[in-house]
Write an enzyme that holds these catalytic residues in place. Structure first.
Site, PDB file in Angstrom:
ATOM      1  CG  ASP A 150      -5.160   0.761   2.717  1.00 54.50           C
ATOM      2  OD1 ASP A 150      -5.105   1.391   1.479  1.00 54.50           O
ATOM      3  OD2 ASP A 150      -5.903   0.200   3.371  1.00 54.50           O
TER       4      ASP A 150
ATOM      5  CE1 TYR B 274     -11.281   5.535   3.245  1.00 54.76           C
ATOM      6  CE2 TYR B 274      -9.441   6.513   4.180  1.00 54.76           C
ATOM      7  CZ  TYR B 274     -10.154   5.442   4.255  1.00 54.76           C
ATOM      8  OH  TYR B 274      -9.729   4.315   4.575  1.00 54.76           O
TER       9      TYR B 274
END
EC number: 3.2.1.18
Length: 471
Positions: free
Chosen positions: A150, A405
């Site tokens: 990330d 997401y």
């Protein structure tokens, strides 16, 4: 006629023509001056009108052609932009329709598509764009190996036309960072990117592309923000930021900005225990946020912000229909104040909902254990009634395909509606970790949907790429 007489005759004709041309030119000048003075004498209350006069060889005045005259062009200055006031309620929604699908991974099999994750959609008076955090490489580039991570120094925020896969040529660089949010106040756009080490990160704040301020970590544990659009009211933009552990007590602030400068900040208040990756939308001079509890709860925490007083409160969505992932089974009774736990529980995924009384909709993955499938659930009064139940379901992505997401956005500048039409996006993640057998990269495509005032048909809209083609 002898040669001298011919010469005198031709000279006389030339002189006569010259005098005639001079007289026409003088009349043109007089006409231009009179029109110009007449234009200056007109007074208008709202818009200013300017007259541009260009002199050429031919004059056109009210479709009458005269020699050697002028073309008159009039232009009207637009009104100055105004701050967004969030003065509408949410529209009633009976179903959801796809407005954009970029098919980025399918294109990426042969095109130079940028590796991204954490995409979202944000609008301004000129339209809507996709924003995403790139990984500094394209899918077919060898540097895509390891993009499952990330937070790297190669990441940054880019924007692309909504529905268009991100390439080097069509992507607009915004700022460097591995966490972001962005929103438009009606006059300018504010953007926040977070960069640096996990234990010493810095948030950079921009207004209209210019750096306005910075924010240093306050808990030295991965300072992070929404990963979807923030919301502005009358020039003030509210942003939710968190610093601290992902699996225990963290430290969340609601921060208020004007033109990229902090004017107020509040520590988290209310009964919410853990706040991350809030999906926010504006309505009725308020900002409502549906967030992620990465610590305990499978019921999502919510934050309500009163933008007229710049104060907030927090609690949980009351319904027993759980919308985080991973999550236990739905409960017959919910809890408005406390997290609902159970196995499987943590860690969670970014999600959203539209809390609108009888017209409340919540989104979630179809699988309770993994980020696969996606569905929208109509649950009247889910935000206030612990006994509220599902009355309508619409499948967006079938459970045999990956999702990721999801978050909310609204085109507040759509003047065709007397209300704000809710919209959302779903990230469709491909590659590692679920498909590590085939590829070394992690990236996504995106699908965006908006509400329909009438019932709609059915359909599944997965990413659609054959991952084995990349082997």
């Amino acid at each position: 006629m002898n040669p001298n007489q011919k010469l005198f005759a031709l000279s006389g004709v030339a002189i006569a023509l010259s005098v005639l041309n001079l007289l026409i030119g003088i009349s043109n000048v007089g006409l231009n001056v009179s029109l110009h003075l007449k234009g200056e004498g007109v007074k208008q209350e709202n818009n200013l009108t300017c007259t541009t006069i260009t002199q050429n060889n031919t004059t056109v005045v009210e479709n009458t052609y005269v020699n050697n005259t002028t073309i008159i062009n009039k232009g009207t200055n637009l009104k100055a932009p105004n701050y967004l006031l969030l003065n509408k309620s949410l529209c009633s929604v009976e179903g959801w329709v796809v407005i954009a699908k970029d098919n980025a991974i399918r294109f990426g099999e042969s095109e130079q598509i940028i590796v991204t994750r954490e995409p979202y959609v944000s609008c301004d008076p000129s339209g809507c764009k996709m924003y995403a955090l790139h990984q500094g490489t394209t899918i077919r580039n060898k540097h895509s190996n390891g993009t499952i991570h990330d937070r790297t120094t190669f990441r940054g925020l880019i924007s692309t036309p909504l529905g268009t896969p991100p390439t080097v040529s069509n992507s607009d660089f915004i700022c460097v960072g591995w966490s972001s949010t962005s929103c438009h106040d009606g006059v300018g756009r504010m953007t926040i990117c977070i960069q640096g080490n996990n234990d010493n990160a810095t948030a950079t704040v921009y207004y209209n592309r210019r750096l306005t301020t910075t924010i240093k970590t306050w808990a030295k544990n991965i300072l992070r923000t929404q990963e979807s659009e923030c919301v502005c009211y009358n020039g003030t933009c509210a942003v939710v930021m968190t610093d601290g552990p992902a699996s225990s007590q963290a430290y969340t602030k609601i921060m208020y900005f004007h033109k990229g400068l902090i004017i107020k900040e509040e520590p988290l208040r209310g009964s919410a225990r853990h706040i991350e990756e809030c999906s926010c939308y504006g309505h009725d001079q308020k900002v409502s946020c549906v967030c992620r509890d990465n610590w305990q709860g499978a019921n999502r925490p919510i934050i309500e912000i009163d933008m007229s007083t710049l104060e907030h409160t927090s609690r949980c969505v009351c319904t027993g229909v759980l919308t985080d992932t991973s999550r236990p089974g739905d409960k017959p009774n919910g809890d408005c104040s406390n997290p609902i736990t159970g196995s499987p529980g943590a860690p969670g995924v970014k999600g959203f909902g539209f809390l609108n009384g009888d017209n409340t909709w919540l989104g979630r993955t179809i699988s309770p254990r993994s980020r696969s499938g996606f569905e929208m659930l109509k649950i009247p009064n889910a935000e206030t009634d612990p006994n509220s139940r599902i009355i309508e379901r619409q499948e967006i992505v079938d459970n045999s395909n990956w999702s990721g997401y999801s978050g909310s956005f609204i085109d507040c500048w759509d003047e065709a509606n007397e209300c704000y039409n809710p919209c959302f996006y779903v990230e469709l993640i491909r590659g590692r970790p679920e498909e590590a057998k085939y590829v070394w990269w992690t990236s996504n495509s995106l699908i965006a949907l908006c509400g329909s005032p009438v019932s709609v048909g059915s359909g599944s809209f997965p990413d659609g790429a054959q991952i084995q083609y990349f082997s």
